[in-house]
Enzyme design. Structure first.
Site, PDB file in Angstrom:
ATOM      1  N   SER A 196       0.830  -1.203   0.000  1.00 12.59           N
ATOM      2  CA  SER A 196       0.000   0.000   0.000  1.00 12.59           C
ATOM      3  C   SER A 196       0.872   1.264   0.000  1.00 12.59           C
ATOM      4  O   SER A 196       1.650   1.459  -0.931  1.00 12.59           O
ATOM      5  CB  SER A 196      -0.982  -0.060   1.173  1.00 12.59           C
ATOM      6  OG  SER A 196      -2.009   0.866   0.979  1.00 12.59           O
ATOM      7  N   ASP A 235     -10.335  -5.423  -3.049  1.00  9.30           N
ATOM      8  CA  ASP A 235      -9.676  -4.424  -2.203  1.00  9.30           C
ATOM      9  C   ASP A 235     -10.525  -3.152  -2.201  1.00  9.30           C
ATOM     10  O   ASP A 235     -10.795  -2.572  -3.258  1.00  9.30           O
ATOM     11  CB  ASP A 235      -8.281  -4.159  -2.805  1.00  9.30           C
ATOM     12  CG  ASP A 235      -7.422  -3.232  -1.970  1.00  9.30           C
ATOM     13  OD1 ASP A 235      -7.960  -2.296  -1.364  1.00  9.30           O
ATOM     14  OD2 ASP A 235      -6.196  -3.448  -1.959  1.00  9.30           O
ATOM     15  N   HIS A 266      -7.473  -5.924   1.018  1.00  8.45           N
ATOM     16  CA  HIS A 266      -6.270  -5.108   1.247  1.00  8.45           C
ATOM     17  C   HIS A 266      -5.450  -5.600   2.447  1.00  8.45           C
ATOM     18  O   HIS A 266      -4.447  -4.995   2.781  1.00  8.45           O
ATOM     19  CB  HIS A 266      -6.710  -3.656   1.492  1.00  8.45           C
ATOM     20  CG  HIS A 266      -5.622  -2.632   1.291  1.00  8.45           C
ATOM     21  ND1 HIS A 266      -5.035  -2.389   0.079  1.00  8.45           N
ATOM     22  CD2 HIS A 266      -5.013  -1.788   2.164  1.00  8.45           C
ATOM     23  CE1 HIS A 266      -4.115  -1.448   0.199  1.00  8.45           C
ATOM     24  NE2 HIS A 266      -4.074  -1.065   1.468  1.00  8.45           N
TER      25      HIS A 266
HETATM   26  N1  LIG Z   1      -8.892   3.146   8.084  1.00  8.54           N
HETATM   27  C1  LIG Z   1      -7.956   2.125   8.299  1.00  8.54           C
HETATM   28  C2  LIG Z   1      -6.821   2.297   7.337  1.00  8.54           C
HETATM   29  C3  LIG Z   1      -5.540   1.669   7.725  1.00  8.54           C
HETATM   30  C4  LIG Z   1      -5.112   0.520   6.837  1.00  8.54           C
HETATM   31  O1  LIG Z   1      -5.898  -0.127   6.181  1.00  8.54           O
HETATM   32  N2  LIG Z   1      -3.819   0.285   6.854  1.00  8.54           N
HETATM   33  C5  LIG Z   1      -3.251  -0.756   6.060  1.00  8.54           C
HETATM   34  C6  LIG Z   1      -2.366  -0.150   5.022  1.00  8.54           C
HETATM   35  S1  LIG Z   1      -3.329   0.968   4.018  1.00  8.54           S
HETATM   36  C7  LIG Z   1      -2.184   1.758   3.025  1.00  8.54           C
HETATM   37  O2  LIG Z   1      -1.111   2.107   3.287  1.00  8.54           O
HETATM   38  C8  LIG Z   1      -2.483  -1.706   6.965  1.00  8.54           C
HETATM   39  O3  LIG Z   1      -1.519  -2.309   6.567  1.00  8.54           O
HETATM   40  N3  LIG Z   1      -2.969  -1.832   8.205  1.00  8.54           N
HETATM   41  C9  LIG Z   1      -2.299  -2.602   9.238  1.00  8.54           C
HETATM   42  C10 LIG Z   1      -2.650  -4.068   9.289  1.00  8.54           C
HETATM   43  O4  LIG Z   1      -1.982  -4.786  10.073  1.00  8.54           O
HETATM   44  O5  LIG Z   1      -3.558  -4.526   8.575  1.00  8.54           O
HETATM   45  C11 LIG Z   1      -7.536   2.118   9.746  1.00  8.54           C
HETATM   46  O6  LIG Z   1      -7.264   3.186  10.323  1.00  8.54           O
HETATM   47  O7  LIG Z   1      -7.462   1.040  10.334  1.00  8.54           O
END
Ligand SMILES: N[C@@H](CCC(=O)N[C@@H](CSC=O)C(=O)NCC(=O)O)C(=O)O
Length: 276
Positions: A146, A222, A255
């Site tokens: 991401s 996603d 995602h």
């Molecule tokens: N709204 C969500 C967004 C945070 C999120 O989805 N983070 C992803 C990366 S998104 C792009 O860079 C992520 O990797 N999260 C950590 C995980 O361990 O899944 C929110 O605030 O949660």
């Protein structure tokens, strides 16, 4: 530098360290996985993993399940944090700005410019520290997810001599033309779109001369696909410059790290082909 945790894993070691970063002007934490083969006599190559918004060094190491294959292949993995940290570092209440959202660039605008220099940290300072401290070679690959997929792509595209290959899961491909990127670039870089272009993976790929093997995986379920990620922009850029991009679309995957865990083995084997 101080070690703050260590866990044996698949015969190797997962370790976390804190250290002073001169580039970021704050204390930072990173994680390293050292496979069982790593020793002064047999140093190993390194895959740098850049995580996404809201992450630390821990998300990838705890959720991706990469250690078994890294141990088999004899590959170290280094996971930096996603932004500068500390009480005197500027922040924002939104999840996509400030701490946890460094976007792997060098900010030019106050209040961000005094600490937010993740580009220099990942390209220069951290590898120098890793290579001076651990039994590793100067063979490097880079990957991410991401916001970190965007970071891996732009860093490899701007520094092709430093890496043997690049890969990304669900990367932001064209930050100049998506809400996450436009918000971050306006705050960190101001309104000068020439500066933005230095950090736009699609623009950089369209103009690339020195080309690295590149693998991108994208889930088709996603939530961020159409508004933020836009893999078709990277595909068009690769066609323009003849870049050797392998972009794969996977039905049903979202995602999350469930997607990353499903294909991380293929990414590590892809990097191993070019690192060794
Ligand atoms: N709204 C969500 C967004 C945070 C999120 O989805 N983070 C992803 C990366 S998104 C792009 O860079 C992520 O990797 N999260 C950590 C995980 O361990 O899944 C929110 O605030 O949660």
């Amino acid at each position: 530098m101080e070690m703050i945790s260590q866990n044996k894993s698949f015969g190797g070691w997962h370790k976390q360290y804190t250290h002073r970063s001169d580039v970021l002007n704050c204390d930072m934490r990173f994680a390293v996985y050292l496979p069982p083969q790593a020793s002064a006599e047999t140093p190993v190559p390194v895959l740098y993993w850049l995580s996404g918004l809201t992450c630390t060094d821990e998300n990838f190491m705890q959720k991706a399940g990469a250690q078994r294959i890294a141990a088999e292949l004899g590959m170290a993995i280094v996971a930096p944090d996603t932004s500068p940290r500390g009480d005197d570092v500027a922040d924002d209440p939104a999840y996509d700005m400030g701490k946890g959202a460094g976007f792997y660039l060098n900010a030019t605008q106050p209040p961000w410019s005094s600490h937010y220099r993740m580009y220099d940290y990942v390209v220069e300072e951290l590898p120098a520290l890793i290579e001076a401290t651990f039994p590793v070679t100067q063979q490097r690959a880079i990957a991410g997810h991401s916001m970190g997929g965007h970071g891996a792509l732009l860093i490899a595209l701007r520094n092709p001599q430093r890496y043997s290959s690049v890969s990304a899961f669900s990367p932001i491909t064209n930050p100049m033309n998506c809400p996450w990127g436009q918000k971050a670039f306006t705050a960190y870089l101001g309104n000068d779109r020439l500066q933005w272009a230095q950090y736009d993976a699609s623009g950089l790929m369209a103009a690339a001369e020195h080309k690295l093997p590149a693998l991108v995986d994208q889930g088709m379920a996603d939530n961020f696909l159409q508004e933020q990620l836009k893999p078709e922009m990277l595909e068009q850029a690769a066609q323009l410059s003849g870049y050797p991009l392998q972009l794969r679309r996977h039905d049903g995957y979202d995602h999350s790290y469930y997607f990353i865990a499903s294909f991380i083995e293929e990414h590590l084997r892809f990097h191993a082909e070019h690192l060794f």
